[in-house]
Every structure is written in C-alpha cells, then in structure tokens.
Write a protein that holds these residues in place. Sequence first.
Motif, PDB file in Angstrom:
ATOM      1  N   GLY A 177       0.831  -1.196   0.000  1.00 16.53           N
ATOM      2  CA  GLY A 177       0.000   0.000   0.000  1.00 16.53           C
ATOM      3  C   GLY A 177       0.864   1.244   0.000  1.00 16.53           C
ATOM      4  O   GLY A 177       2.018   1.212   0.456  1.00 16.53           O
ATOM      5  N   ASP A 178       0.319   2.342  -0.529  1.00 14.24           N
ATOM      6  CA  ASP A 178       1.075   3.587  -0.492  1.00 14.24           C
ATOM      7  C   ASP A 178       0.483   4.524   0.555  1.00 14.24           C
ATOM      8  O   ASP A 178      -0.523   4.214   1.202  1.00 14.24           O
ATOM      9  N   ARG A 179       1.099   5.672   0.717  1.00 15.86           N
ATOM     10  CA  ARG A 179       0.688   6.601   1.759  1.00 15.86           C
ATOM     11  C   ARG A 179      -0.685   7.218   1.497  1.00 15.86           C
ATOM     12  O   ARG A 179      -1.282   7.807   2.391  1.00 15.86           O
ATOM     13  N   HIS A 180      -1.177   7.110   0.288  1.00 18.37           N
ATOM     14  CA  HIS A 180      -2.511   7.627  -0.041  1.00 18.37           C
ATOM     15  C   HIS A 180      -3.605   6.587   0.197  1.00 18.37           C
ATOM     16  O   HIS A 180      -4.779   6.882   0.000  1.00 18.37           O
ATOM     17  N   GLY A 181      -3.216   5.374   0.576  1.00 17.70           N
ATOM     18  CA  GLY A 181      -4.200   4.341   0.874  1.00 17.70           C
ATOM     19  C   GLY A 181      -4.538   3.425  -0.274  1.00 17.70           C
ATOM     20  O   GLY A 181      -5.428   2.574  -0.144  1.00 17.70           O
ATOM     21  N   ASN A 182      -3.866   3.560  -1.404  1.00 18.08           N
ATOM     22  CA  ASN A 182      -4.082   2.628  -2.513  1.00 18.08           C
ATOM     23  C   ASN A 182      -3.495   1.271  -2.127  1.00 18.08           C
ATOM     24  O   ASN A 182      -2.347   1.199  -1.665  1.00 18.08           O
ATOM     25  N   LEU A 183      -4.260   0.189  -2.336  1.00 17.55           N
ATOM     26  CA  LEU A 183      -3.862  -1.111  -1.818  1.00 17.55           C
ATOM     27  C   LEU A 183      -3.775  -2.176  -2.909  1.00 17.55           C
ATOM     28  O   LEU A 183      -4.528  -2.159  -3.884  1.00 17.55           O
ATOM     29  N   VAL A 184      -2.845  -3.110  -2.683  1.00 17.80           N
ATOM     30  CA  VAL A 184      -2.681  -4.289  -3.539  1.00 17.80           C
ATOM     31  C   VAL A 184      -2.741  -5.518  -2.632  1.00 17.80           C
ATOM     32  O   VAL A 184      -2.051  -5.569  -1.605  1.00 17.80           O
ATOM     33  N   PHE A 185      -3.566  -6.491  -3.006  1.00 19.80           N
ATOM     34  CA  PHE A 185      -3.714  -7.711  -2.216  1.00 19.80           C
ATOM     35  C   PHE A 185      -3.060  -8.883  -2.939  1.00 19.80           C
ATOM     36  O   PHE A 185      -3.048  -8.936  -4.170  1.00 19.80           O
ATOM     37  N   ASN A 186      -2.536  -9.828  -2.163  1.00 21.27           N
ATOM     38  CA  ASN A 186      -1.793 -10.945  -2.733  1.00 21.27           C
ATOM     39  C   ASN A 186      -2.637 -12.207  -2.805  1.00 21.27           C
ATOM     40  O   ASN A 186      -3.117 -12.705  -1.793  1.00 21.27           O
ATOM     41  N   GLU A 220      -2.313  -1.918 -11.239  1.00 23.03           N
ATOM     42  CA  GLU A 220      -2.142  -2.990 -10.266  1.00 23.03           C
ATOM     43  C   GLU A 220      -2.869  -2.710  -8.951  1.00 23.03           C
ATOM     44  O   GLU A 220      -2.893  -3.564  -8.065  1.00 23.03           O
ATOM     45  N   VAL A 221      -3.476  -1.554  -8.825  1.00 22.26           N
ATOM     46  CA  VAL A 221      -4.194  -1.210  -7.596  1.00 22.26           C
ATOM     47  C   VAL A 221      -5.523  -1.963  -7.562  1.00 22.26           C
ATOM     48  O   VAL A 221      -6.339  -1.859  -8.467  1.00 22.26           O
ATOM     49  N   HIS A 222      -5.737  -2.724  -6.489  1.00 18.47           N
ATOM     50  CA  HIS A 222      -6.984  -3.472  -6.331  1.00 18.47           C
ATOM     51  C   HIS A 222      -8.048  -2.656  -5.597  1.00 18.47           C
ATOM     52  O   HIS A 222      -9.246  -2.877  -5.809  1.00 18.47           O
ATOM     53  N   LEU A 223      -7.626  -1.745  -4.729  1.00 16.83           N
ATOM     54  CA  LEU A 223      -8.568  -0.908  -3.994  1.00 16.83           C
ATOM     55  C   LEU A 223      -8.030   0.516  -3.964  1.00 16.83           C
ATOM     56  O   LEU A 223      -6.947   0.760  -3.421  1.00 16.83           O
ATOM     57  N   PRO A 224      -8.747   1.478  -4.535  1.00 18.29           N
ATOM     58  CA  PRO A 224      -8.264   2.862  -4.530  1.00 18.29           C
ATOM     59  C   PRO A 224      -8.315   3.484  -3.144  1.00 18.29           C
ATOM     60  O   PRO A 224      -9.147   3.121  -2.299  1.00 18.29           O
ATOM     61  N   GLY A 225      -7.438   4.427  -2.902  1.00 21.59           N
ATOM     62  CA  GLY A 225      -7.305   5.051  -1.594  1.00 21.59           C
ATOM     63  C   GLY A 225      -8.517   5.815  -1.109  1.00 21.59           C
ATOM     64  O   GLY A 225      -8.591   6.143   0.072  1.00 21.59           O
ATOM     65  N   ILE A 226      -9.483   6.090  -1.991  1.00 20.99           N
ATOM     66  CA  ILE A 226     -10.686   6.803  -1.565  1.00 20.99           C
ATOM     67  C   ILE A 226     -11.436   6.037  -0.481  1.00 20.99           C
ATOM     68  O   ILE A 226     -12.146   6.619   0.328  1.00 20.99           O
ATOM     69  N   PHE A 227     -11.252   4.711  -0.448  1.00 17.83           N
ATOM     70  CA  PHE A 227     -11.944   3.883   0.540  1.00 17.83           C
ATOM     71  C   PHE A 227     -11.172   3.741   1.850  1.00 17.83           C
ATOM     72  O   PHE A 227     -11.676   3.135   2.797  1.00 17.83           O
ATOM     73  N   VAL A 228      -9.946   4.245   1.920  1.00 17.67           N
ATOM     74  CA  VAL A 228      -9.068   3.999   3.069  1.00 17.67           C
ATOM     75  C   VAL A 228      -8.740   5.305   3.783  1.00 17.67           C
ATOM     76  O   VAL A 228      -8.349   6.286   3.151  1.00 17.67           O
ATOM     77  N   GLN A 229      -8.897   5.293   5.102  1.00 13.83           N
ATOM     78  CA  GLN A 229      -8.602   6.493   5.900  1.00 13.83           C
ATOM     79  C   GLN A 229      -7.273   6.407   6.636  1.00 13.83           C
ATOM     80  O   GLN A 229      -6.626   7.428   6.878  1.00 13.83           O
ATOM     81  N   HIS A 230      -6.863   5.198   7.044  1.00 14.77           N
ATOM     82  CA  HIS A 230      -5.617   5.050   7.804  1.00 14.77           C
ATOM     83  C   HIS A 230      -4.818   3.859   7.279  1.00 14.77           C
ATOM     84  O   HIS A 230      -5.392   2.818   6.940  1.00 14.77           O
ATOM     85  N   VAL A 231      -3.498   4.008   7.247  1.00 14.68           N
ATOM     86  CA  VAL A 231      -2.593   2.950   6.797  1.00 14.68           C
ATOM     87  C   VAL A 231      -1.557   2.702   7.887  1.00 14.68           C
ATOM     88  O   VAL A 231      -0.917   3.634   8.379  1.00 14.68           O
ATOM     89  N   LEU A 232      -1.391   1.433   8.249  1.00 20.10           N
ATOM     90  CA  LEU A 232      -0.385   1.040   9.237  1.00 20.10           C
ATOM     91  C   LEU A 232       0.650   0.154   8.559  1.00 20.10           C
ATOM     92  O   LEU A 232       0.319  -0.907   8.024  1.00 20.10           O
ATOM     93  N   ALA A 233       1.904   0.590   8.574  1.00 20.26           N
ATOM     94  CA  ALA A 233       2.984  -0.216   7.990  1.00 20.26           C
ATOM     95  C   ALA A 233       3.426  -1.267   9.003  1.00 20.26           C
ATOM     96  O   ALA A 233       3.785  -0.940  10.141  1.00 20.26           O
TER      97      ALA A 233
END
Length: 277
Positions: A177-186, A220-233
């Motif tokens: 995931g990136d800092r904007h909340g865009n996510l890739v799932f494996n 390659e983004v499976h979920l755009p960051g518009i749906f994500v508010q917080h990201v934990l590395a």
Amino acid sequence: MDKVVATAAEAVASVSDGASLAVGGFGLSGVPNVLIQAVYDSGVSGLGVVSNNCGAMESGLAVLLSAGRIARVTGSYVGENKEFARQYLSGELEVELIPQGTLAERLRAGGCGIPAFYTPAGVGTQVAEGGLPWRYAPDGTVALASPPKEVREFDGAEYVLERGIRTDVALVRAAKGDRHGNLVFNKSSRNFNPLAAMAGRVTVAEVEELVEPGALDPDEVHLPGIFVQHVLALTPEQAADKQIERRTVSAPTAQGQPAQTAVQASGQASARGTERD
C-alpha cells in the motif's frame, strides 16, 4: 493525503464499545491480525462483527471472541471454531449466517451506496422465509429468529431482497500500500478484504510493504485510496508472521519418492498459498 499512522493503537482509536466492524480475511489468509490485536488491547467490547468467519486456530477474530468482546457476528462460516459454536448455541452470541456470495455482495453494495439488491440465493429457504436462529436462549430454544424478507418475481423467477452492509470501521490487510491508501492484495488474500474495506465508514489497512505515492502502477491497484482512511505499515516480523491451518506430509514410497494423492496435493497447494498470502 498522507494516511500513515505510527502505531496500531492510533489506527484503531475510532473503535469504541458497541461499534460495528467489517473485517477482511478468509480462514487464515489475509487476516488483519495486528489491527485485531490492537482492538483487543484497547479493551472495547460489545462489538458487532461482519466477516466471512470469526477466526481460526485461536487467531484473528477468535482473540476477541474468546475474550467475550463480540456481541454479534454476521458471517458465512463457523468452521472448526468450537468457541464460536459454543457461544452461539449457549445464547451468548447473536449470529446471522448468510450465503457467502450474498455476504460479499452485501458488503460491496454498501460500499457503493446501493441500499439493497435482489438475488436468487436463498429463495425458498429460511434465508428468505425467516426463522433462522439468530440467538438462542440458555435452555436451547430460539430467543430471536431472522425475519422474512421481500421476494419479487422478475422474468418468471423469484428473487429475495438483501440489504447492503455498512459498518462503523473496517479492518483489512494488504500486501502492499502507499501513503494515499491505494492497496494491492496478494492472491487468496484478495477475497473479502477489498469488499470489507469498501463497507467501512472508516477503513484501516495494515500493509506488509509501504511504498511512496506513484510507486504503484494504477493498473495494479486493487482498492483505490478513496476507501481507506488510515494505513499502518507492519514490521518485517509482523509481515512474515503467517500461519498454516493444515500441513499435509506424504510418506515416501519404497523408491524414496513421495506418494501423493490428489487430496494431499490439493492440501499442500492450499497450505503453500496460505503461507505466501
């Protein structure tokens, strides 16, 4: 735009007593274990959980369930979670069991702003007609049963009306995931995670690898960051901590080569897939 939080406790700070949670994962694959542990550590209780299953092998949501922190489960699969079954049958836990595809679509619909939809799944059963035990009384009688649902005919076939699901918070796990909340799932972790993320009013993602904005190809983004508010590395140790539900080991033949049945081969492939995800 930077949605990264420093700690798991900060990530789940919006989870309060009685909150509803959509939680990603399937069995042991793609489960946001670090965020679930942070919810447990916060001490909140009376939670309403929407997830395919409620933990396995004393991990995932089983941590909250065993501690008596969950009041209601909306899901599809009890599996081998004996504590889940015990609490349900003893009347300690309210459970709404839903066909798996319907659960997936209810989460997706809620995330898309669709209040309800019609599906053929469940027509002619208690799913549509009502009467499924949601909560038992201590004496084993049904204390609360599911209500009947609207059924309509389209082009000569019957369909049952199902409501979209929205929750207060969603907890998911992504491979990247990136800092904007865009996510890739494996692989198989791309099961209920994107759908759960869409359903949450506040969505928190734990990511195994954090990258900078622009590092992910949009395709390659499976979920755009518009749906994500917080990201934990996650730390490398947390990212690598993945369990396998069952290992299948075949005995060697006389020639020293392993003999494998189709079932064993399938089980090994499943175990390897779970370990990678």
